[in-house]
Design a protein around this motif. Structure first.
Motif, mmCIF file in Angstrom:
data_model
loop_
_atom_site.group_PDB
_atom_site.id
_atom_site.type_symbol
_atom_site.label_atom_id
_atom_site.label_comp_id
_atom_site.label_asym_id
_atom_site.label_seq_id
_atom_site.Cartn_x
_atom_site.Cartn_y
_atom_site.Cartn_z
ATOM 1 N N GLU A 104 0.831 -1.208 0.000
ATOM 2 C CA GLU A 104 0.000 0.000 0.000
ATOM 3 C C GLU A 104 0.867 1.260 0.000
ATOM 4 O OE1 GLU A 104 -2.981 2.145 3.122
ATOM 5 O OE2 GLU A 104 -3.286 -0.004 2.789
ATOM 6 N N ALA A 105 1.929 1.260 0.803
ATOM 7 C CA ALA A 105 2.813 2.429 0.877
ATOM 8 C C ALA A 105 3.494 2.673 -0.470
ATOM 9 C CB ALA A 105 3.851 2.227 1.975
ATOM 10 N N LEU A 106 3.943 1.609 -1.119
ATOM 11 C CA LEU A 106 4.570 1.759 -2.436
ATOM 12 C C LEU A 106 3.555 2.197 -3.487
ATOM 13 C CD1 LEU A 106 6.912 -1.353 -2.411
ATOM 14 C CD2 LEU A 106 7.651 1.040 -2.524
ATOM 15 N N ALA A 107 2.351 1.640 -3.415
ATOM 16 C CA ALA A 107 1.302 2.014 -4.371
ATOM 17 C C ALA A 107 0.950 3.491 -4.238
ATOM 18 C CB ALA A 107 0.067 1.140 -4.168
ATOM 19 N N ASP A 108 1.016 4.016 -3.008
ATOM 20 C CA ASP A 108 0.721 5.435 -2.784
ATOM 21 C C ASP A 108 1.757 6.346 -3.443
ATOM 22 O OD1 ASP A 108 -1.567 4.823 -1.391
ATOM 23 O OD2 ASP A 108 -0.679 5.167 0.594
ATOM 24 N N LEU A 109 2.960 5.814 -3.697
ATOM 25 C CA LEU A 109 3.996 6.586 -4.381
ATOM 26 C C LEU A 109 3.734 6.723 -5.876
ATOM 27 C CD1 LEU A 109 7.348 5.161 -2.958
ATOM 28 C CD2 LEU A 109 6.310 7.372 -2.461
ATOM 29 N N GLN A 110 2.925 5.833 -6.390
ATOM 30 C CA GLN A 110 2.679 5.751 -7.830
ATOM 31 C C GLN A 110 1.957 6.983 -8.337
ATOM 32 O OE1 GLN A 110 3.747 3.745 -10.073
ATOM 33 N NE2 GLN A 110 2.510 4.449 -11.750
ATOM 34 N N ASP A 111 2.498 7.561 -9.391
ATOM 35 C CA ASP A 111 1.852 8.667 -10.078
ATOM 36 C C ASP A 111 0.977 8.050 -11.167
ATOM 37 O OD1 ASP A 111 1.067 10.810 -11.616
ATOM 38 O OD2 ASP A 111 3.086 11.600 -11.927
ATOM 39 N N PRO A 112 -0.344 8.179 -11.058
ATOM 40 C CA PRO A 112 -1.225 7.542 -12.041
ATOM 41 C C PRO A 112 -1.015 8.048 -13.465
ATOM 42 C CG PRO A 112 -2.497 8.925 -10.530
ATOM 43 C CD PRO A 112 -1.070 8.935 -10.053
ATOM 44 N N ASN A 113 -0.380 9.212 -13.613
ATOM 45 C CA ASN A 113 -0.133 9.778 -14.944
ATOM 46 C C ASN A 113 1.222 9.366 -15.518
ATOM 47 O OD1 ASN A 113 -2.598 11.224 -14.848
ATOM 48 N ND2 ASN A 113 -1.612 12.754 -13.547
ATOM 49 N N ASP A 114 1.946 8.506 -14.797
ATOM 50 C CA ASP A 114 3.283 8.097 -15.247
ATOM 51 C C ASP A 114 3.251 6.630 -15.658
ATOM 52 O OD1 ASP A 114 5.939 7.603 -15.732
ATOM 53 O OD2 ASP A 114 6.622 8.041 -13.701
ATOM 54 N N PRO A 115 3.197 6.360 -16.956
ATOM 55 C CA PRO A 115 3.132 4.968 -17.415
ATOM 56 C C PRO A 115 4.434 4.206 -17.171
ATOM 57 C CG PRO A 115 3.368 6.459 -19.281
ATOM 58 C CD PRO A 115 3.193 7.311 -18.059
ATOM 59 N N ARG A 116 5.532 4.919 -16.883
ATOM 60 C CA ARG A 116 6.809 4.253 -16.624
ATOM 61 C C ARG A 116 7.027 4.006 -15.137
ATOM 62 N NH1 ARG A 116 11.367 7.756 -18.612
ATOM 63 N NH2 ARG A 116 10.249 9.199 -17.306
ATOM 64 N N GLY A 117 6.032 4.241 -14.333
ATOM 65 C CA GLY A 117 6.180 4.136 -12.878
ATOM 66 C C GLY A 117 6.156 2.694 -12.392
ATOM 67 N N LEU A 118 5.746 2.546 -11.166
ATOM 68 C CA LEU A 118 5.688 1.228 -10.545
ATOM 69 C C LEU A 118 4.527 0.438 -11.131
ATOM 70 C CD1 LEU A 118 6.233 2.031 -6.757
ATOM 71 C CD2 LEU A 118 7.767 0.757 -8.247
ATOM 72 N N THR A 119 4.832 -0.502 -11.977
ATOM 73 C CA THR A 119 3.790 -1.378 -12.496
ATOM 74 C C THR A 119 3.394 -2.342 -11.387
ATOM 75 O OG1 THR A 119 5.347 -3.042 -13.266
ATOM 76 C CG2 THR A 119 4.799 -1.249 -14.811
ATOM 77 N N PRO A 120 2.218 -2.939 -11.460
ATOM 78 C CA PRO A 120 1.832 -3.910 -10.435
ATOM 79 C C PRO A 120 2.834 -5.067 -10.302
ATOM 80 C CG PRO A 120 -0.083 -3.239 -11.697
ATOM 81 C CD PRO A 120 1.116 -2.641 -12.385
ATOM 82 N N ASP A 121 3.405 -5.516 -11.400
ATOM 83 C CA ASP A 121 4.383 -6.605 -11.322
ATOM 84 C C ASP A 121 5.679 -6.145 -10.661
ATOM 85 O OD1 ASP A 121 2.637 -8.436 -12.436
ATOM 86 O OD2 ASP A 121 3.565 -8.395 -14.428
ATOM 87 N N LEU A 122 6.141 -4.938 -10.979
ATOM 88 C CA LEU A 122 7.348 -4.429 -10.332
ATOM 89 C C LEU A 122 7.101 -4.230 -8.845
ATOM 90 C CD1 LEU A 122 10.242 -3.410 -10.334
ATOM 91 C CD2 LEU A 122 9.386 -1.175 -11.099
ATOM 92 N N LEU A 123 5.933 -3.744 -8.492
ATOM 93 C CA LEU A 123 5.563 -3.579 -7.095
ATOM 94 C C LEU A 123 5.658 -4.921 -6.364
ATOM 95 C CD1 LEU A 123 3.939 -1.024 -5.560
ATOM 96 C CD2 LEU A 123 2.308 -2.864 -5.399
ATOM 97 N N ALA A 124 5.166 -5.986 -6.973
ATOM 98 C CA ALA A 124 5.232 -7.323 -6.366
ATOM 99 C C ALA A 124 6.682 -7.768 -6.181
ATOM 100 C CB ALA A 124 4.472 -8.329 -7.216
ATOM 101 N N LYS A 125 7.532 -7.457 -7.133
ATOM 102 C CA LYS A 125 8.951 -7.820 -7.044
ATOM 103 C C LYS A 125 9.629 -7.060 -5.897
ATOM 104 C CE LYS A 125 9.368 -8.874 -11.994
ATOM 105 N NZ LYS A 125 8.088 -9.512 -12.029
ATOM 106 N N ILE A 126 9.305 -5.782 -5.745
ATOM 107 C CA ILE A 126 9.908 -4.988 -4.673
ATOM 108 C C ILE A 126 9.425 -5.481 -3.317
ATOM 109 C CG2 ILE A 126 10.065 -2.676 -3.647
ATOM 110 C CD1 ILE A 126 9.990 -1.568 -6.527
ATOM 111 N N VAL A 127 8.154 -5.788 -3.182
ATOM 112 C CA VAL A 127 7.628 -6.319 -1.922
ATOM 113 C C VAL A 127 8.314 -7.645 -1.593
ATOM 114 C CG1 VAL A 127 5.579 -7.212 -0.736
ATOM 115 C CG2 VAL A 127 5.429 -5.090 -2.061
ATOM 116 N N CYS A 128 8.514 -8.484 -2.582
ATOM 117 C CA CYS A 128 9.228 -9.744 -2.390
ATOM 118 C C CYS A 128 10.645 -9.476 -1.890
ATOM 119 C CB CYS A 128 9.259 -10.530 -3.702
ATOM 120 S SG CYS A 128 10.425 -11.916 -3.727
#
Length: 175
Positions: A29-53
């Motif tokens: 949730e904390a990482l998702a809150d960093l995501q800029d919805p207007n930035d297509p190069r940002g944290l994708t859901p898959d990258l987010l999962a990798k970082i949480v791992c």
């Protein structure tokens, strides 16, 4: 008396830095809150999962985790060179030689912060630092300052958690 003083000092020392164990979903949730919805190069859901791992494997979700790595710098000759001490701090295991200053080792201090700030229970400064590191790579790519060091951090995430996808965080989705 000596035992009492030793116990007292250890309790006081432990209380100086308060950390906590956070949940997988709290990190997500904390990482998702960093995501800029207007930035297509940002944290994708898959990258987010990798970082949480990576956070789970590197720190066990412990905000006060510190890992000390000693690199033997001695060569094949009989000359002894000093060991290089490298430490990783906090939830994301960020380097004292790159992103923060521990006051003892030389550091580029990209995030302009003390490493002690990364081992308390406040996630905001950790997240700001991760965002700054990711932003430097997104903005400048191969020309990013300290690119090789930053690339190594992301390569470790992919090496450890390359098979993770957004489905691994489905447990965090609110129905």
């Amino acid at each position: 008396m000596k035992v009492f003083v030793a116990v007292l000092l250890s309790v006081l020392g432990a209380s100086l830095v308060q950390g906590r164990i956070v949940s997988k979903c709290e990190v997500q949730e904390a990482l998702a809150d960093l995501q800029d919805p207007n930035d297509p190069r940002g944290l994708t859901p898959d990258l987010l999962a990798k970082i949480v791992c990576h956070v789970e494997l590197a720190s066990g979700f412990n905000t006060s985790a510190v890992t000390r790595l000693d690199h033997d710098e001695s060569s094949a000759s009989s000359e002894e060179k000093p060991k290089e001490v490298h430490s990783l701090y906090g939830l994301f295991q960020l380097s004292n030689q790159l992103v923060c200053s521990d006051g003892a080792s030389p550091s580029h201090n990209i995030c302009s912060m003390s490493c002690n700030s990364l081992i308390d229970d406040d996630l905001s400064d950790d997240l700001q630092c991760v965002s700054k590191v990711a932003g430097a790579l997104k903005k400048n790519g191969f020309r990013a300052k300290f690119f090789e060091n930053l690339k190594q951090w992301f390569m470790n995430i992919y090496r450890q958690c390359g098979n993770k996808t957004s489905a691994d965080l489905d447990v965090c989705v609110q129905p």
